[in-house]
Scaffold this active site. Structure first.
Site, PDB file in Angstrom:
ATOM      1  N   HIS A 295       0.849  -1.183   0.000  1.00 34.16           N
ATOM      2  CA  HIS A 295       0.000   0.000   0.000  1.00 34.16           C
ATOM      3  C   HIS A 295       0.891   1.241   0.000  1.00 34.16           C
ATOM      4  CE1 HIS A 295      -3.525   2.446   0.772  1.00 34.16           C
ATOM      5  NE2 HIS A 295      -2.861   3.053   1.743  1.00 34.16           N
ATOM      6  N   ASP A 297       0.548   5.220  -0.101  1.00 31.12           N
ATOM      7  CA  ASP A 297      -0.245   6.445  -0.132  1.00 31.12           C
ATOM      8  C   ASP A 297       0.309   7.344  -1.239  1.00 31.12           C
ATOM      9  OD1 ASP A 297      -1.871   5.677   1.904  1.00 31.12           O
ATOM     10  OD2 ASP A 297      -0.888   6.857   3.453  1.00 31.12           O
ATOM     11  N   ASP A 407      -7.937   1.752   2.652  1.00 33.65           N
ATOM     12  CA  ASP A 407      -7.577   2.774   3.630  1.00 33.65           C
ATOM     13  C   ASP A 407      -8.418   4.032   3.527  1.00 33.65           C
ATOM     14  OD1 ASP A 407      -6.027   3.643   5.782  1.00 33.65           O
ATOM     15  OD2 ASP A 407      -4.584   4.659   4.500  1.00 33.65           O
TER      16      ASP A 407
END
Length: 1199
Positions: A295, A297, A407
């Site tokens: 993951h 961001d 998320d």
């Protein structure tokens, strides 16, 4: 009776054991103290005994002298991030361990090291880094430091070991995996003067057998510590781990092999030689499916440009791991990240593409980025999927099947429909593990009734470390094992990237080996994709029929402050969404009806959309430099959007002049020979009061002559624009005052200031709003003794500063009184007051206006009061709101969400009700009861609340982490208070909210008007919805398939127009879509978001004769529709309907049924011979995007 004597003979081994059992026992016995044995396990690696425990055997050789490791360095200036080619042109200087830099390296490998299984370079700069080959191909990422995400080893290829030298380049980035927080706390602002030191630059030979023993021991330790109770495998793992401690001898490396042999008691004999084939043995039905993930961001504690590097670092590492671990399957989302890789690291992109083809690397999500789940508009959510899916299909030949938002801070109830319409049938999320949520695998049913198969991993993270505890949690924390017995293990370091480590893959092999020997652990498998997992869920749950349902939004009970944090970004998002809607609307009409040679600017529009979609990753909780970049993007979108609009308007209204405030061109000195028009991009008839600068217009002529009110200073003329006499879409013209105008005025009554017209009235007394009256009904809407207006609260979250606004902030209200109130305008079409307020270091100026028109043209509509605020904000850890108490009672308030609305509680009956003390809304929030209601309208704010009878909107916050200067400075924004007759479902609030957010595009038309201008009047509306006031035509655009995916140039041939409509109130409708004969429709399809003309859910529409429209929803009419039925046949599954061939003389009318909140995409194939715009290609010599987000487009297109 006979007796039969049976002689029982025990097995031979039992006899032997019994025979060897001694009569005397003088020993103390083998009883252990289990807790002490467990504590002993911590001594095997590192720590005080590192010189004699396994750590002493992990490396056979280590060299760091200049003879074997040659380092050279060049440091990029400032915050620049040069490309590999640019960096290699610079002058490098000698360097050594202990320096602070990012080097170029050559290693010289001793000739006898070819005998070792592995030789590697260990590089630890304390920060993130990436290893390149000398030709610029990223080879793998480096994560320095000594955390759990440490990855500092680079394996030297055998071919180079044989040559004796290996040359490579390392790019070091002066940031950790989670940025550079100034005091070490992750969420704190960055320390821009942070330095990192090179701790290691060593050529080493690892003892591979010792490393494997380390991984053996780690798994045994986890088994002994993570399994509950007093199970057999737990005790066995502890016993074997203790035995390994006793076997290992740092002076005898052969003891490593003996210790590994002991581990086979748990993992099985010869398990290690099986490698990935260990997953082929044992139980065939797995309960836990492992999938590697990273993951990243797209921006957070680092800017977008750092994410581009994180992507290359993380993904190159995973490609390397796939070569060594054939069972490794890796998944990642975000088409934007793939595009960055394609542009900036094309050689690595080709490697990734190979792994996608082989099935080892799986794109998921189908979206441009992992976007916020609440704040984008419905059309923006659709574009996230459209841009993402089209990118994946164009580069990799297939679309994603699984939506992926692990998320996002809550998920709106329109998403199931949007995801399914984008061709995906599965959904993965995780964030709601922060709530007490009742399901793990379930059918998520959206506000329109569309369902999607959803899995929320019971492991409660998308960054699992692939431990025994993770495997256990995958089942023991599963919320609905009665209906589904499998879970997804999403493992790998994330948020800041990194992904799986080799130790994770090694651990999973050992866990599976232990499972093959024991049934006390859930079975984990590897080698499958996320889509495989969901297909299994689909089949095992009987297509979801045995699963529980969750209806409506997935509300996150945290991070509510992000609805308000960074107000400029919220405003940039809303304004950009509406600007691009208008751009596409006007440019589409210009391409159909505009002057000869106009070309639909697809590439420019796509560029703008990509920037908006990129910024929709940002909920409001990133460091300041991220928002500097985001504001730059919004400025680029605004500039490009208004330029496209101007070009399109020039094609439709040649020689016209923009009078909008957004126009960057100065007004001509004399505008008295011509007339004013407004262009309405909304599908509703409307009236509007617009204020325009008069310039040097001559009194009595032109602009000044059409004004129905002149400002006190004489510089602004107010115009009453009206389209009520026609259908209203398109051109709107100014008119004088007419009989039903509600003349507005402002006056004082002692110390009171009053704004009113013939239907509503507002009073300010002692700086507060003390009265809001429906004049027609004589109804007071503010309870006795209460008042509304601005109010501030202490805003001190328990930890997550920019993220959270806690419920206890409501315990500290501080009402703000207006001061220095004065009358600015006094009618007849606009009356306004100017009010000021200040507290702390903040100053506020608000213009409160009331117009002489109602909010909409709906019967019994009321006027709304507009609040235009200018705030110079300098508060920290405080929240500014506007709130108004109402003499209205309802257990629920209504809030707009993408393509619909939801009701949320106004009370605190349950913990779930209490959690919704701050919620996300878009253009309105409404509190209504039978017969009456009041709404707040917003043009850039998203945080709302309704506590009992008090309706409020959050305006600004002052968090200091992770951005120390969040929202400090000047802001301009507006909101409105709108009383209305009837409950919300009987009201015109949604339409009024559209008007409030979408002002008219006002232009000056010279006296000589072209025929094109005449053809655009309201009686020649090209697209119109009839018979369904609850259905809104949201989007008008050109079809994506008209243009090349790579170049965005028009292909030629068929031309299509795409319309997007949605039902806005939550009820059924039978809408008639009328398409003007000028458009020349050849075919009409109802499609999904991706505009396919074939496939599931696609159907041809049949036209009905306009005179019989409404008689039949299946097109059983006469005229052109009936003629068309003789011309074609159905595609899809919705029965025998046919296309309309456009040969009739009248308009084409298509009947379309809607369910509540349904979104319908209509694709019209049009006859190009009927359109006046004949341009077919955009200029191929397009300038590159002047943005750090992308690279030179021309260079990219040539590859």
């Amino acid at each position: 009776m006979a007796h039969h004597h049976h002689h029982h003979h025990p097995p031979p081994e039992t006899v032997q054991t019994a025979a060897s059992y001694a009569e005397l026992n003088l020993k103390p016995g083998a009883k252990w103290v289990k807790s002490l044995t467990q504590g002993r396990l911590d001594q095997f690696v590192g720590g005080h005994y590192s010189s004699v425990n396994l750590s002493s055997a992990l490396f056979t050789h280590r060299l760091d002298d200049e003879k074997h490791v040659k380092l050279q360095v060049w440091s990029a200036p400032g915050l620049t991030k040069p490309s590999f080619d640019e960096a290699m042109k610079q002058k490098f200087k000698p360097a050594k361990k202990g320096d602070r830099f990012g080097p170029s390296l050559t290693v010289h490998i001793p000739s006898d090291w070819t005998k070792y299984e592995r030789v590697q370079f260990e590089f630890d700069p304390g920060c993130e880094a990436m290893i390149f080959s000398t030709d610029g191909t990223p080879l793998q990422g480096i994560t320095g430091g000594y955390g759990g995400d440490r990855r500092v080893e680079y394996i030297i290829p055998l071919s180079d070991r044989k040559k004796g030298t290996h040359e490579f380049v390392i790019e070091s980035s002066c940031n950790g995996m989670f940025g550079v927080p100034w005091n070490g706390d992750t969420i704190e602002p960055p320390d821009m003067n942070r330095y990192y030191t090179l701790d290691s630059a060593d050529l080493v030979v690892p003892n591979q057998e010792a490393w494997h023993l380390l991984w053996d021991f780690q798994t045994l330790k986890e088994l002994s510590q993570s399994l509950p109770g007093n199970s057999i495998i737990q005790n066995k793992a502890l016993k074997v781990a203790n035995e390994i401690l006793n076997i290992f001898d740092s002076g005898d490396l052969k003891s490593v092999g003996k210790a590994r042999k002991a581990a086979e008691q748990v993992f099985g004999e010869g398990w290690a030689e099986k490698g990935a084939k260990v997953y082929d043995e044992g139980e065939k039905t797995a309960q836990v499916w492992g999938i590697g993930h990273c993951h990243i961001d797209t921006a957070w504690l680092w800017p977008y440009s750092s994410t581009q590097q994180k992507v290359a670092r993380s993904w190159s590492t995973q490609v390397d791991l796939m070569e060594r671990y054939p069972e490794h399957r890796f998944t990642c989302s975000s088409a934007q990240q793939f595009k960055w890789l394609e542009q900036l690291y094309p050689k690595l992109f080709d490697k990734v593409k190979e792994k996608i083809v082989s099935g080892q690397f799986q794109p998921v999500g189908g979206a441009w980025v992992e976007h916020d789940g609440n704040m984008p508009s419905g059309e923006a959510f659709a574009r996230q999927m459209i841009f993402g899916q089209r990118y994946f299909e164009s580069r990799f030949g297939k679309r994603c099947e699984t939506a992926w938002l692990p998320d996002s801070f809550g998920l709106n109830g329109a998403l199931p429909q949007i995801i399914r319409s984008a061709g995906m049938k599965h959904f993965f999320t995780q964030k709601l593990s922060c709530n007490v949520f009742p399901h793990s695998t379930f059918n998520w049913v959206g506000i329109d009734g569309t369902q999607i198969l959803c899995h929320m991993t019971p492991v409660d993270t998308y960054t699992a470390q692939a431990t025994v505890g993770d495997i256990q949690k995958g089942i023991h924390n599963h919320k609905n094992l009665e209906s589904s017995q499998t879970s997804l293990l999403v493992f790998g370091n994330g948020d800041g990237g990194g992904g799986p480590l080799s130790k994770m893959l090694e651990n999973l092999r050992r866990i599976r080996a232990a499972t093959n020997e024991s049934r006390e652990l859930p079975v984990v498998n590897m080698g499958y994709s996320v889509d495989d997992f969901f297909d299994h869920l689909d089949e095992s749950s009987k297509a979801g029929k045995v699963l529980p349902n969750w209806h409506g939004e997935l509300y996150l009970e945290f991070h509510r402050g992000t609805y308000t944090s960074h107000g400029s970004i919220k405003k940039g998002n809303r304004k950009s969404e509406i600007l691009l809607r208008d751009v596409e609307h006007v440019a589409t009409l210009a391409s159909l009806f505009g002057k000869e040679g106009y070309v639909y600017p697809k590439s420019k529009i796509d560029d703008a959309w990509e920037k908006v979609l990129l910024n929709q990753f940002l909920p409001g909780s990133a460091i300041g430099m991220v928002y500097d970049d985001a504001e730059k993007l919004y400025a680029e979108v605004s500039k490009a959007g208004h330029q496209i609009l101007e070009e399109a308007f020039q094609a439709l209204f040649p020689s016209s002049i923009s009078l909008s405030s957004s126009s960057s061109s100065p007004l001509p000195k004399n505008l008295d020979k011509g007339s004013i028009i407004g262009y309405n991009t909304l599908p509703f008839a409307r009236r509007a009061v617009v204020g325009l600068p008069l310039g040097t217009a001559v009194k009595g002529n032109g602009m000044r002559g059409e004004a129905v009110q002149i400002s006190k200073d004489g510089n602004v003329g107010y115009y009453l624009m009206d389209s009520s006499a026609s259908d209203g879409v398109g051109v709107v013209t100014p008119r004088g005052l007419f009989a039903d105008t509600k003349s507005a005025s402002a006056w004082t009554e002692g110390d009171k200031f009053v704004l009113g017209n013939s239907n509503v009235q507002l009073t300010i007394e002692e700086g507060r709003i003390t009265s809001l009256i429906d004049v027609v009904l004589g109804r007071e809407l503010i309870p006795d003794g209460e008042s509304g207006g601005l109010i501030w609260y202490n805003d001190r979250p328990n930890y997550w500063d920019a993220w959270d606004i806690e419920i206890h902030h409501l315990e500290t209200p501080h009402p703000i009184a207006f001061s220095n109130i004065s009358i600015a305008e006094n009618g007849p079409v606009r009356a306004s007051l100017i009010a000021e307020a200040s507290y702390g270091g903040t100053t506020i100026s608000i213009t409160i206006s009331l117009d002489a028109i109602t909010a909409t043209l709906k019967e019994n509509s009321r006027s709304f009061f507009t609040f235009d605020a200018k705030v110079d904000w300098h508060q920290r850890h405080e929240c500014l709101k506007f709130e108004i108490p109402l003499n209205i009672h309802n257990d629920n308030a209504t809030y707009e969400v993408p393509w619909g609305h939801v009701s949320r509680p106004t009370h605190k009956n349950t913990t779930l009700d209490m959690a919704k003390f701050e919620v996300c809304g878009h253009k309105y929030a409404d509190l209504s009861e039978y017969g009456y209601g009041v709404a707040l309208l917003s043009e850039s704010k998203y945080g709302f609340a309704c506590h009992g009878n008090v309706l409020s909107m959050s305006l600004l916050r002052g968090a200091t982490a992770p951005d120390a200067e969040q929202d400090q400075g000047k802001h301009e924004f507006a909101w409105a208070v709108m009383p209305h007759v009837g409950s919300f479902l009987e009201s015109d609030v949604p339409i009024a909210a559209h008007f409030f957010n979408s002002p008219l595009h006002v232009r000056f038309i010279p006296a000589t008007t072209s025929p094109i201008t005449q053809s655009m009047n309201a009686k020649n509306v090209p697209f119109k919805v009839e018979g369904a006031p609850n259905v809104i035509l949201e989007t008008i655009k050109r079809g994506d398939d008209d243009f090349d995916t790579y170049s965005s140039q028009e292909k030629g041939g068929e031309k299509s127009v795409v319309l997007r409509l949605y039902e806005a109130y939550g009820g059924h409708a039978s809408a008639r879509l009328r398409v003007s004969s000028r458009v020349g429709v050849k075919k009409a399809f109802v499609t999904g978001l991706l505009e396919d003309e074939e496939g599931e859910g696609v159907r041809l529409l049949s036209a009905v004769d306009s005179s019989s429209a409404g008689r039949s929803s299946t097109g059983q009419g006469s005229g052109a529709g009936a003629e068309g039925r003789r011309e074609g046949r159905t595609r899809g599954t919705d029965g025998d309907s046919v296309d309309y061939d456009g040969s009739g003389s009248g308009d084409a009318v298509f009947e379309i049924p809607f369910r509540g909140f349904q979104v319908v995409t209509v694709k019209l194939i049009v006859d190009t011979s009927t359109s006046s715009g004949s341009g077919t290609t955009e200029s191929s010599d397009r300038s590159s995007r002047d943005s750090w987000v992308t690279v030179d487009v021309r260079k990219f297109l040539s590859t």
